[in-house]
Design a protein around this motif. Structure first.
Motif, mmCIF file in Angstrom:
data_model
loop_
_atom_site.group_PDB
_atom_site.id
_atom_site.type_symbol
_atom_site.label_atom_id
_atom_site.label_comp_id
_atom_site.label_asym_id
_atom_site.label_seq_id
_atom_site.Cartn_x
_atom_site.Cartn_y
_atom_site.Cartn_z
ATOM 1 N N UNK A 89 -5.749 -5.801 -3.108
ATOM 2 C CA UNK A 89 -4.966 -6.605 -2.151
ATOM 3 C C UNK A 89 -3.503 -6.212 -2.203
ATOM 4 N N UNK A 90 -3.011 -5.995 -3.419
ATOM 5 C CA UNK A 90 -1.585 -5.663 -3.565
ATOM 6 C C UNK A 90 -1.282 -4.277 -2.985
ATOM 7 N N UNK A 91 -2.238 -3.344 -3.088
ATOM 8 C CA UNK A 91 -2.030 -2.019 -2.459
ATOM 9 C C UNK A 91 -1.858 -2.179 -0.949
ATOM 10 N N UNK A 92 -2.760 -2.980 -0.366
ATOM 11 C CA UNK A 92 -2.692 -3.197 1.087
ATOM 12 C C UNK A 92 -1.384 -3.898 1.447
ATOM 13 N N UNK A 93 -0.963 -4.828 0.576
ATOM 14 C CA UNK A 93 0.292 -5.555 0.848
ATOM 15 C C UNK A 93 1.488 -4.610 0.738
ATOM 16 N N UNK A 94 1.451 -3.694 -0.227
ATOM 17 C CA UNK A 94 2.556 -2.726 -0.340
ATOM 18 C C UNK A 94 2.630 -1.874 0.929
ATOM 19 N N UNK A 95 1.476 -1.413 1.366
ATOM 20 C CA UNK A 95 1.424 -0.561 2.563
ATOM 21 C C UNK A 95 2.086 -1.279 3.747
ATOM 22 N N UNK A 96 1.728 -2.570 3.871
ATOM 23 C CA UNK A 96 2.242 -3.368 4.995
ATOM 24 C C UNK A 96 3.746 -3.609 4.817
ATOM 25 N N UNK A 97 4.142 -3.967 3.589
ATOM 26 C CA UNK A 97 5.558 -4.270 3.349
ATOM 27 C C UNK A 97 6.433 -3.046 3.621
#
Ligand code: SF4
Length: 367
Positions: free
Chosen positions: A30-38
């Motif tokens: 989830x955090x990888x996807x959140x980093x990508x988005x951020x």
């Protein structure tokens, strides 16, 4: 992609890792996807390589790796025949995990063997033993991932009576495509750093480092491996595509805690501590902890250093010749081929002096 989790910390390890008994792979994904988005990332070109480094990426297991690979494919395209490497520790390599990783798109393993001596492995606080390392290579091959690399560490304290020659022979008997060698270094904050400070262990003298480095060069090149970079050997045509891109100055993305990226002008790196990286990404904030724009001076230094690291070598100019001629005579450099008389590369003796040669040549060029 940096996967920070490890089952425990090795005695010499100073990397940014998160020791976890139970790996929170869903939270990580989830955090990888959140980093990508951020970071508002979009890719306009396909990825030539994908490298799961760590930490111990294989600790994500079958399901974790599959889940992360599915996410990668949802945001990025992988080039046909992209090299997709997973760093794996022997204890995580089973017939079932290899099958799942292969199905998920992993086509290369980098196996953290370090030694085939059980006493040495215990001293290093590694989880696996020598038998597990040998089995892992066979299981990977039987499972269809025949492209694998083996990591070994040399220049260990003499008190361990490690037989380096035997370890090289055992590595060769597994017929890996690729072998990476690392000289042991002592970092003060590690268990090894403390043992040394207390006088419990004496680090190998420089002569032992040199002797073992040259022994490896001799033994592995005699077995048909190319010593294509200071720390890396490969069968012809089996050089690591991902690492070779670093050495040729190609741009790359870095994602995950402590991951570094390079755009061609700017280098950036993420927060190293897992909780900080994860909290930042999940709050929608780019987890970058620093960046630098490379100056002309930085680029010059990097070009020299990277050129001297590899067998492709470096093109030298007329003003470099005072040093280059001396080093050719000393046997530290050699000409790469007759067609390009100005292209030189380090010999194994030169690689033992890599930092000194690179900084002398950079200093000469910047005057
Ligand atoms: S497995 Fe690798 S990253 Fe993990 S503690 Fe050991 S040396 Fe460090």
């Amino acid at each position: 992609m940096h996967v920070p989790f490890c089952a425990r910390r090795c005695s010499y390890c100073d990397f940014a890792i998160a020791v976890r008994k139970v790996v929170p792979w869903r939270e990580f994904a989830h955090a990888l996807a959140a980093e990508w988005k951020a970071r508002n990332m979009t890719l306009t070109t396909a990825l030539d390589t994908l490298y799961f480094g760590g930490g111990t990426p294989s600790i994500l297991g079958s399901e974790g790796v599959r889940h992360v690979m599915d996410w990668v494919r949802s945001v990025a395209q992988l080039a046909p025949n992209a090299e997709v490497t997973l760093e794996a520790n022997p204890e995580d390599i089973t017939a079932q995990s290899v099958a799942a990783w292969q199905q998920a798109g992993i086509n290369r393993l980098s196996i953290g063997v370090q030694s085939f001596d059980d006493g040495v492995l215990r001293w290093m606080h590694r989880v696996h033993n020598a038998g597990a390392a040998q089995r892992a290579a066979q299981v990977a091959r039987d499972g269809g991932i025949s492209a694998f690399s083996i990591d070994l560490i040399f220049a260990l304290p003499s008190s361990l009576t490690r037989d380096w020659n035997r370890d090289l022979d055992l590595a060769l008997s597994l017929m890996p495509d690729h072998i990476s060698l690392y000289g042991l270094t002592v970092e003060p904050r590690t268990a090894l750093g403390k043992w040394e400070a207390r006088g419990d262990v004496t680090i190998a003298p420089e002569e032992q480092y040199e002797e073992q480095f040259l022994m490896a060069n001799e033994q592995l090149t005699a077995a048909g491996y190319e010593h294509y970079e200071v720390s890396n050997f490969a069968r012809p045509g089996k050089h690591a595509v991902h690492n070779s891109a670093y050495w040729s100055g190609s741009p790359y993305l870095g994602i995950g805690p402590a991951a570094h990226g390079y755009s061609g002008d700017v280098r950036r790196w993420n927060a190293a501590a897992y909780p900080r990286w994860q909290a930042s990404a999940m709050a929608g904030i780019d987890p970058m902890s620093g960046s630098e724009t490379l100056s002309a001076g930085n680029r010059l230094t990097e070009r020299v250093y990277l050129g001297l690291r590899t067998r492709d070598g470096l093109l030298v100019g007329a003003s470099d010749l005072p040093l280059v001629d001396q080093w050719l005579s000393a046997g530290w450099l050699e000409r790469v081929n007759d067609a390009e008389p100005r292209r030189v590369r380090c010999t194994p003796l030169g690689w033992l002096r890599l930092d000194a040669l690179a900084s002398a040549l950079t200093a000469l060029r910047s005057h």
